[in-house]
Structure formats: structure tokens, C-alpha cells
Write an enzyme that holds these catalytic residues in place. Structure first.
Site, short mmCIF file in Angstrom:
data_model
loop_
_atom_site.label_atom_id
_atom_site.label_comp_id
_atom_site.label_asym_id
_atom_site.label_seq_id
_atom_site.Cartn_x
_atom_site.Cartn_y
_atom_site.Cartn_z
N LYS A 40 -21.10 -13.53 -1.79
CA LYS A 40 -20.82 -13.16 -3.18
C LYS A 40 -19.31 -13.09 -3.40
CE LYS A 40 -21.87 -9.39 -6.42
NZ LYS A 40 -22.44 -8.03 -6.52
N HIS A 43 -17.14 -15.54 -6.24
CA HIS A 43 -16.52 -14.93 -7.41
C HIS A 43 -14.99 -14.94 -7.36
CE1 HIS A 43 -20.67 -13.54 -7.68
NE2 HIS A 43 -20.46 -13.47 -8.98
N HIS A 98 -22.99 -21.05 -8.46
CA HIS A 98 -24.12 -20.34 -7.85
C HIS A 98 -25.19 -20.02 -8.89
CE1 HIS A 98 -21.38 -17.06 -9.09
NE2 HIS A 98 -22.48 -16.33 -9.27
N ARG A 157 -21.60 -2.01 -17.56
CA ARG A 157 -21.35 -2.13 -16.13
C ARG A 157 -20.43 -1.01 -15.66
NH1 ARG A 157 -22.22 -7.39 -14.06
NH2 ARG A 157 -20.22 -7.50 -12.95
N LYS A 188 -17.42 -1.93 -10.66
CA LYS A 188 -17.80 -3.33 -10.49
C LYS A 188 -16.54 -4.18 -10.32
CE LYS A 188 -21.66 -4.79 -11.17
NZ LYS A 188 -22.78 -5.03 -10.21
N CYS A 242 -27.95 -8.44 -14.98
CA CYS A 242 -27.38 -9.75 -14.67
C CYS A 242 -27.02 -9.75 -13.19
CB CYS A 242 -26.10 -10.01 -15.45
SG CYS A 242 -26.08 -9.30 -17.10
N SER A 243 -27.57 -10.68 -12.44
CA SER A 243 -27.26 -10.72 -11.01
C SER A 243 -27.62 -12.08 -10.45
CB SER A 243 -27.99 -9.59 -10.28
OG SER A 243 -27.49 -9.45 -8.97
N GLU A 249 -16.64 -15.88 -12.81
CA GLU A 249 -18.02 -16.34 -12.66
C GLU A 249 -18.08 -17.84 -12.88
OE1 GLU A 249 -20.49 -14.70 -11.61
OE2 GLU A 249 -20.40 -12.61 -12.24
N GLU A 271 -21.63 -19.92 -13.00
CA GLU A 271 -23.04 -19.68 -12.74
C GLU A 271 -23.95 -20.66 -13.46
OE1 GLU A 271 -23.21 -14.91 -11.88
OE2 GLU A 271 -23.69 -15.56 -13.93
#
Length: 234
Positions: free
Chosen positions: A37, A41, A53, A72, A76, A88-89, A148, A150
Site C-alpha cells: 500500500k 500511494h 491498483h 477520514r 490517515k 473507500c479502500s 491515488e 486507482e
């Protein structure tokens, strides 16, 4: 490397950054590998290696058709204290979350994270009740270092659930109707009350959400579903 440069990183977030392996995909959503992760990022890795990803965004509505939003947590690493959709993940590079059939891997991941982040029990959010509506591809920097990139599955569900937010993940929650969300957008655009929205949530809101919300109320989400198209929104 991480220990020195990221000494201020919250311990829980640090563990997730290095222990969690995201699923790397190409722009057609074919699995091409996996990476931490952390690497997925880092903007320099995103840009230099074009790391993309798989992710998911859950939109959970109650029986009054109000959408559950979360803010959030301050700890974070990416987008702290921004408001966003319910959860969101990322599905992780593990057998249960790589299952392609009926998007079961992504649904399994969504159920796992709703428990992790919001304390919503698995029985409140059965995997077969997640409704995959669409996919989008986007890139968004968080600050100079993080961001991000994604391929994001958009999952909808209408259920009344028990919510017990995890303070490591979530600073606040609220249910909103469509008009209340529009007021939140107005405040974010005007810079009022320090309100900020996540870039992926804003992309969904600006491109799809309000017309999909009508389908939620009418019970016709199947008419809006399109899992063949990958919407490229940058």
C-alpha cells in the site's frame, strides 16, 4: 527507508501501509501483480512506474435513502479529514479478494473494511447485497508525496446497519439526503467550515451520483448498472 522518512506516521497507518499488498492492474483491470500500500500511494512510484491498483468505493444508504458519509481520520496518510462516501479502500492480494466471479473478491473486501472502519457487522452487509454499479479510473495527488491512482469499483447497498466508527480510521460520520449533500458541496466549493471532499467522491458526485440516487429510491439500480465500461476520469 520508511522508518526514517515516515517517523511521524501513525503506528496503525504505518502497519497497514507496509503489511497490506494492493492488487496491481492494467487499465483494462487485468491483474498484473501486487505491491505494498505504501508504494502504491507514493506519487513518485505512481508516476515513474505507472502503478495502478484496484480499489472500491461503497455507497451505503439507509431505508430513508440517506447516504452514509464518513470523514477520514486525522491520522490517515492520504486525504486526512476529508469527507467522502461510506467506505473507500482496496481489495488485497489474497485469495478471497482476488475472486473475479460476480466481483466477489471486491465484495469480500468491502465487507471486511466496513467492519474495520465503521464497525458494521458482516451480517448487516451481506456480500451478495453489494450492487456493483460501475468502474472508474482516476489519479489524484493528496499532497506532494502521496496520492491515488486507482481502478475503483463503485458498490451500492440499501440497508439499515449498526455503525460503530473506528477512530483510527474515521473522525466523524453523518447520513445525508441529496439536498444536504448539495449543501455540503456548496460549502466545500466556497471553502466554508474547512470542509473538503475526497477527489474520488467528487468525481462520482459530479458524474453519476444524483441520477443513480434516483434509481436507488425507485429500486431500479439494475437499469443504471454498467460493469463493462471503465470510466476514465482524471
Amino acid at each position: 527507508m520508511g522508518e526514517v522518512t515516515d517517523a511521524a506516521m501513525d503506528a496503525v497507518q504505518k502497519r497497514l501501509m507496509f503489511d497490506d499488498e494492493c492488487i496491481l492492474v492494467d487499465e483494462l483491470d487485468n491483474v498484473v501483480g501486487h505491491d505494498s500500500k505504501y508504494n502504491c500511494h507514493l506519487m513518485e512510484k505512481i508516476e515513474s512506474l505507472n502503478l495502478l491498483h484496484r480499489a472500491f468505493s461503497v455507497f451505503l444508504f439507509n431505508s430513508k435513502y440517506e447516504l452514509l458519509l464518513q470523514q477520514r481520520s486525522a491520522t490517515k496518510v492520504t486525504f486526512p479529514l476529508v469527507w467522502t462516501n461510506t467506505c473507500c479502500s482496496h481489495p488485497l492480494y489474497r485469495e478471497s479478494e482476488l475472486i473475479q466471479e460476480n466481483f466477489l473478491g471486491v465484495r469480500n473486501a468491502a465487507q471486511r473494511k466496513l467492519l474495520d472502519e465503521l464497525g458494521i457487522p458482516a451480517e448487516d452487509v451481506p456480500v451478495d447485497e453489494f450492487f456493483p454499479l460501475s468502474r472508474m479510473l482516476y489519479k489524484a495527488p493528496s499532497d506532494g508525496k502521496w496520492g491515488e491512482h486507482e481502478l475503483d469499483y463503485l458498490l451500492f447497498m440499501v440497508r439499515d446497519v449498526n455503525v460503530h466508527p473506528n477512530p483510527d480510521e474515521v473522525a466523524d460520520i453523518k447520513y445525508v439526503n441529496a439536498e444536504e449533500l448539495k449543501e455540503l458541496l456548496r460549502k466545500a466549493d466556497a471553502g466554508e467550515e474547512g470542509i473538503k471532499l475526497s477527489p474520488w467522491f467528487r468525481l462520482v458526485v459530479d458524474n453519476f451520483l444524483f441520477k443513480w440516487w434516483d434509481h436507488v429510491k425507485q429500486g431500479t439500480l439494475h437499469e443504471a448498472a454498467d460493469m463493462k465500461t471503465i470510466h476514465k476520469l482524471m
